[in-house]
Design an enzyme around this catalytic site. Structure first.
Site, PDB file in Angstrom:
ATOM      1  N   GLY A 126      67.178 -16.901  58.901  1.00 21.14           N
ATOM      2  CA  GLY A 126      66.397 -16.903  60.123  1.00 21.14           C
ATOM      3  C   GLY A 126      65.672 -15.588  60.361  1.00 21.14           C
ATOM      4  O   GLY A 126      64.520 -15.574  60.803  1.00 21.14           O
ATOM      5  N   ASP A 151      70.490 -31.202  68.810  1.00 24.78           N
ATOM      6  CA  ASP A 151      69.463 -30.264  69.257  1.00 24.78           C
ATOM      7  C   ASP A 151      70.028 -29.537  70.462  1.00 24.78           C
ATOM      8  O   ASP A 151      70.084 -30.086  71.565  1.00 24.78           O
ATOM      9  CB  ASP A 151      68.185 -31.012  69.615  1.00 24.78           C
ATOM     10  CG  ASP A 151      67.055 -30.073  70.047  1.00 24.78           C
ATOM     11  OD1 ASP A 151      67.320 -28.850  70.172  1.00 24.78           O
ATOM     12  OD2 ASP A 151      65.940 -30.554  70.270  1.00 24.78           O
ATOM     13  N   TYR A 153      64.431 -13.225  75.125  1.00 19.70           N
ATOM     14  CA  TYR A 153      65.659 -13.241  74.316  1.00 19.70           C
ATOM     15  C   TYR A 153      66.725 -12.361  74.943  1.00 19.70           C
ATOM     16  O   TYR A 153      67.888 -12.775  75.101  1.00 19.70           O
ATOM     17  CB  TYR A 153      65.300 -12.759  72.910  1.00 19.70           C
ATOM     18  CG  TYR A 153      66.441 -12.621  71.931  1.00 19.70           C
ATOM     19  CD1 TYR A 153      67.109 -13.734  71.443  1.00 19.70           C
ATOM     20  CD2 TYR A 153      66.828 -11.364  71.453  1.00 19.70           C
ATOM     21  CE1 TYR A 153      68.125 -13.604  70.508  1.00 19.70           C
ATOM     22  CE2 TYR A 153      67.840 -11.221  70.525  1.00 19.70           C
ATOM     23  CZ  TYR A 153      68.488 -12.345  70.057  1.00 19.70           C
ATOM     24  OH  TYR A 153      69.501 -12.215  69.134  1.00 19.70           O
ATOM     25  N   LYS A 166      70.356 -13.539  76.428  1.00 24.75           N
ATOM     26  CA  LYS A 166      71.575 -13.047  75.779  1.00 24.75           C
ATOM     27  C   LYS A 166      72.381 -12.129  76.699  1.00 24.75           C
ATOM     28  O   LYS A 166      73.615 -12.100  76.629  1.00 24.75           O
ATOM     29  CB  LYS A 166      71.214 -12.318  74.485  1.00 24.75           C
ATOM     30  CG  LYS A 166      70.760 -13.247  73.357  1.00 24.75           C
ATOM     31  CD  LYS A 166      71.899 -14.110  72.833  1.00 24.75           C
ATOM     32  CE  LYS A 166      71.538 -14.757  71.496  1.00 24.75           C
ATOM     33  NZ  LYS A 166      72.657 -15.539  70.926  1.00 24.75           N
ATOM     34  N   ALA A 207      70.909  -9.562  57.730  1.00 23.05           N
ATOM     35  CA  ALA A 207      70.087 -10.258  56.743  1.00 23.05           C
ATOM     36  C   ALA A 207      70.459 -11.735  56.700  1.00 23.05           C
ATOM     37  O   ALA A 207      71.472 -12.121  56.114  1.00 23.05           O
ATOM     38  CB  ALA A 207      70.273  -9.630  55.367  1.00 23.05           C
ATOM     39  N   ASP A 232      64.711 -13.509  58.034  1.00 17.19           N
ATOM     40  CA  ASP A 232      63.633 -13.444  57.057  1.00 17.19           C
ATOM     41  C   ASP A 232      62.396 -14.186  57.585  1.00 17.19           C
ATOM     42  O   ASP A 232      61.276 -13.662  57.521  1.00 17.19           O
ATOM     43  CB  ASP A 232      64.084 -14.050  55.733  1.00 17.19           C
ATOM     44  CG  ASP A 232      63.014 -13.977  54.663  1.00 17.19           C
ATOM     45  OD1 ASP A 232      62.690 -12.851  54.221  1.00 17.19           O
ATOM     46  OD2 ASP A 232      62.480 -15.032  54.282  1.00 17.19           O
ATOM     47  N   ILE A 291      74.504 -16.969  59.991  1.00 13.30           N
ATOM     48  CA  ILE A 291      75.817 -16.507  60.441  1.00 13.30           C
ATOM     49  C   ILE A 291      76.759 -17.674  60.682  1.00 13.30           C
ATOM     50  O   ILE A 291      77.936 -17.630  60.329  1.00 13.30           O
ATOM     51  CB  ILE A 291      75.662 -15.641  61.702  1.00 13.30           C
ATOM     52  CG1 ILE A 291      74.954 -14.327  61.344  1.00 13.30           C
ATOM     53  CG2 ILE A 291      77.024 -15.351  62.335  1.00 13.30           C
ATOM     54  CD1 ILE A 291      74.509 -13.529  62.540  1.00 13.30           C
TER      55      ILE A 291
END
Length: 258
Positions: free
Chosen positions: A193, A63, A156, A160, A190, A195, A18
């Protein structure tokens, strides 16, 4: 005239997925773009692609698990271009964990990437905007899972969901500085990452996208370029005075039941 003519746009986590789509969309709309990432190869390849198309771009190795590097990514762009007009926080960690099996180490990793990095990148970008007494825009890429999500996304979701609160808090705090801050709760998309995530954590085969699409109302997953277009709109003056909004960019309706 492009929507982002002469804007300096920093896309954190912008070397693939993205973030890379946002970088491409931003340069098409006239922006000068900087992208960050841990791995130089994809970041430098993207910058070369953008430069070949005649756009100014730079790669900043960072990083984002390190809050100081998240802050320094902004400082490096300011050193190179004199300012940051727009910030997009698109980096995300989606490794799996439930309430019962998440370790403190895994939890801290999610907080570092999904919440702490956006916090301190925003801190540095807003400080630059306030110092210059100029308006700016920020978009945080969040997730529709922040409303609750699957059991295996516990850390996660926690991080978020915090980013949703941060987005609204910062937008409220800096509305008089004319700094607009919004977020997108994106649905299943899609990306490279995703995938890797499907193959690593769910044993997915090469047909996982087709299988997923068959279970979705629109018959397909979302695409990064679609999200990128929405992000550019929110970064631009075309979105008017909108700030503090966290938009559900998804094909499933929150609260809708069959």
């Amino acid at each position: 005239m492009g929507l982002l003519d002469d804007r300096i746009v920093l896309v954190n986590g912008g070397s693939q997925g993205i973030g890379a789509a946002v970088a491409r969309a931003a340069v098409r709309e006239g922006a000068v773009v900087a992208v960050t990432g841990r791995r130089p190869a994809p970041g430098e390849a993207l910058v070369a692609e953008l430069a070949a198309a005649g756009s100014k771009a730079m790669f900043v190795r960072a990083d984002l698990a390190d809050a100081e590097q998240a802050k320094d990514s902004v400082a490096e762009v300011v050193r190179a271009y004199g300012r940051v007009d727009c910030l997009v926080n698109s980096a995300g960690l989606t490794s799996r964990g439930t309430l019962l099996n998440t370790t403190p180490e895994l939890f801290d990793q999610h907080i570092a990437i999904n919440l702490k990095a956006p916090f301190f990148a925003m801190q540095a970008a807003v400080a630059d905007m306030v110092r210059r007494e100029q308006p700016g825009t920020i978009v945080n890429i969040i997730t529709s899972s922040a409303h609750g999500g699957q059991p295996f996304l516990a850390p996660y979701v926690a991080a978020k969901a915090g980013l949703i609160g941060l987005t609204r808090n910062a937008a409220h705090a800096h509305r008089w500085d004319r700094i607009r801050i919004n977020g997108l709760n994106i649905g299943w998309t899609a990306t490279e990452g995703e995938d890797a995530t499907q193959r690593t954590f769910h044993g997915a085969g090469d047909d996982w996208r087709e299988r997923a699409a068959a279970r979705l109302p629109m018959g397909r997953l979302g695409r990064p370029d679609e999200i990128a277009g929405f992000v550019v709109l929110l970064l631009s003056d075309r979105s008017g005075v909108v700030t503090g909004s966290v938009i559900d960019w998804d094909q499933n309706v929150l609260g809708g039941l069959d």
